[in-house]
Write an enzyme that holds these catalytic residues in place. Sequence first.
Site, mmCIF file in Angstrom:
data_model
loop_
_atom_site.group_PDB
_atom_site.id
_atom_site.type_symbol
_atom_site.label_atom_id
_atom_site.label_comp_id
_atom_site.label_asym_id
_atom_site.label_seq_id
_atom_site.Cartn_x
_atom_site.Cartn_y
_atom_site.Cartn_z
ATOM 1 C CG HIS A 5 -4.935 -3.361 0.358
ATOM 2 N ND1 HIS A 5 -4.744 -2.449 -0.648
ATOM 3 C CD2 HIS A 5 -4.125 -2.965 1.367
ATOM 4 C CE1 HIS A 5 -3.868 -1.532 -0.263
ATOM 5 N NE2 HIS A 5 -3.469 -1.827 0.953
ATOM 6 C CB SER B 60 -0.995 -0.019 1.149
ATOM 7 O OG SER B 60 -1.999 0.923 0.888
ATOM 8 C CG ASP C 55 -6.700 -3.423 -3.107
ATOM 9 O OD1 ASP C 55 -7.592 -2.975 -2.358
ATOM 10 O OD2 ASP C 55 -5.591 -2.879 -3.246
#
Length: 543
Positions: free
Chosen positions: A520, A266, A458
């Site tokens: 994710h 991320s 995601d």
Amino acid sequence: MRVLPATLLVGAATAAAPPFQQILGLPKKGADTLAKPLHDLQEQLKTLSGEARHLWDEVANHFPNNMDHNPVFSLPKKHTRRPDSHWDHIVRGADVQSVWVTGASGEKEREIDGKLEAYDLRVKKTDPSALGIDPGVKQYTGYLDDNENDKHLFYWFFESRNDPKNDPVVLWLNGGPGCSSLTGLFLELGPSSINEKIKPIYNDFAWNSNASVIFLDQPVNVGYSYSGAAVSDTVAAGKDVYALLTLFFKQFPEYAKQDFHIAGESYAGHYIPVFASEILSHKKRNINLKSVLIGNGLTDGLTQYDYYRPMACGEGGYPAVLDEASCQSMDNALPRCKSMIESCYNTESSWICVPASIYCNNALLGPYQRTGQNVYDIRGKCEDTSNLCYKGMGYVSEYLNKREVREAVGAEVDGYESCNFDINRNFLFHGDWMKPYHRLVPGLLEQIPVLIYAGDADFICNWLGNKAWTEALEWPGQKEYAPLPLKDLVIEENEHKGKKIGQIKSHGNFTFMRLYGAGHMVPMDQPEASLEFFNRWLGGEWF
């Protein structure tokens, strides 16, 4: 409906959000005091003119709650520092800096580059049996101290289960900015997970199966880390990471000789290019950096923000989440968003980058999040609004807040929280969110391999955008890499040999992977597949 700025958490993001999902708000205490820095910032904006002032006016007009209720300051954590006698080792940066050697020219030079005088590293060998986490595996915990700036970063090291004398060492970083890497440890890829009874459970697919792994709580005031100061941009955080690794490998030279890799997810799409560049900038170093891995990262916003509408509207391999009207509103907002990001890229000015972040996150992430769908996994609803959609995060926080756990690992803070939203705001309001850190990647590719991988379910850092930015990146191998088709990625061994786990394209030092059926947090959703590609990457299969 109140709309607030985005947060990449765990490495995940919570953009514009109604009350049913995690949002950024004022701390419970000291709201009036903390609002002052933002007021001062707004006063400074009055001196601006032209496009910059217009952008701020536009953002304030569209999203007034953002501007009125989000401070750019964070409260220090309550903590009790342990005496030096508690620690097995204390490595002084000043001692490392005092070592001089004779260089190739015959002149005296420092053995190791960098400004390390203000740093110390505290180390404690942790008893695995005390917590029941990976018994039999050597573990160290401790703090990196920046004594000049009152910063203290917590780390937890796990030796490889397999061949620690020869296996590589990996630094793992969660994102946020402002989320603890101990979330990655216990929710994704570490040696144990935490169940609903708040007990550790052995993880057969831990990434320390064939590598030693360091989990680092950074920047300061994240997880078990603490400070009286604040870090509000990625570049400043990179100096701390270089110091930690240098002192750690100085204390443990047996690991320094092994290959070293940085992995994260991320907002680590920002961190890792900066941290790796910082390491490589020091010619005399004891860090044997061999590659970097970025999972579902935010790296090139100008390209990636193009793909929120396609992912939300049925073009990413999963059914549409939004109706036609919402999809059209995102299409309508995109040109303005891209113009603002381009201005940020051209100036790298906080005055330009901050409104770009706020406008784009609200316009392009907000419609999706207001549906209540999980921003980290397009396949389902947000299950636990108090824990970033995942009940497991609550289990991890409860476990790490136990007094006996904090005592066993030498934590000095009075409490643990998975994400510090003040830190997130600090980064956002210093313009860090939209800055073009992807421009560092070509320099990395000249020296080391780079893997970009993405779980294909995601939304927030989706595979479409990650694939696109790797193809748009200007580097000497772009013409060969960009047109390459994706090929099947399959398991090579064990009872699942031949099983398709994703797709891959690779040329030179650059590789992109799409991982099937993962959101994710790929190691959490697809543990076997994640360990498969991780081990093969460390083994040098694609470079």
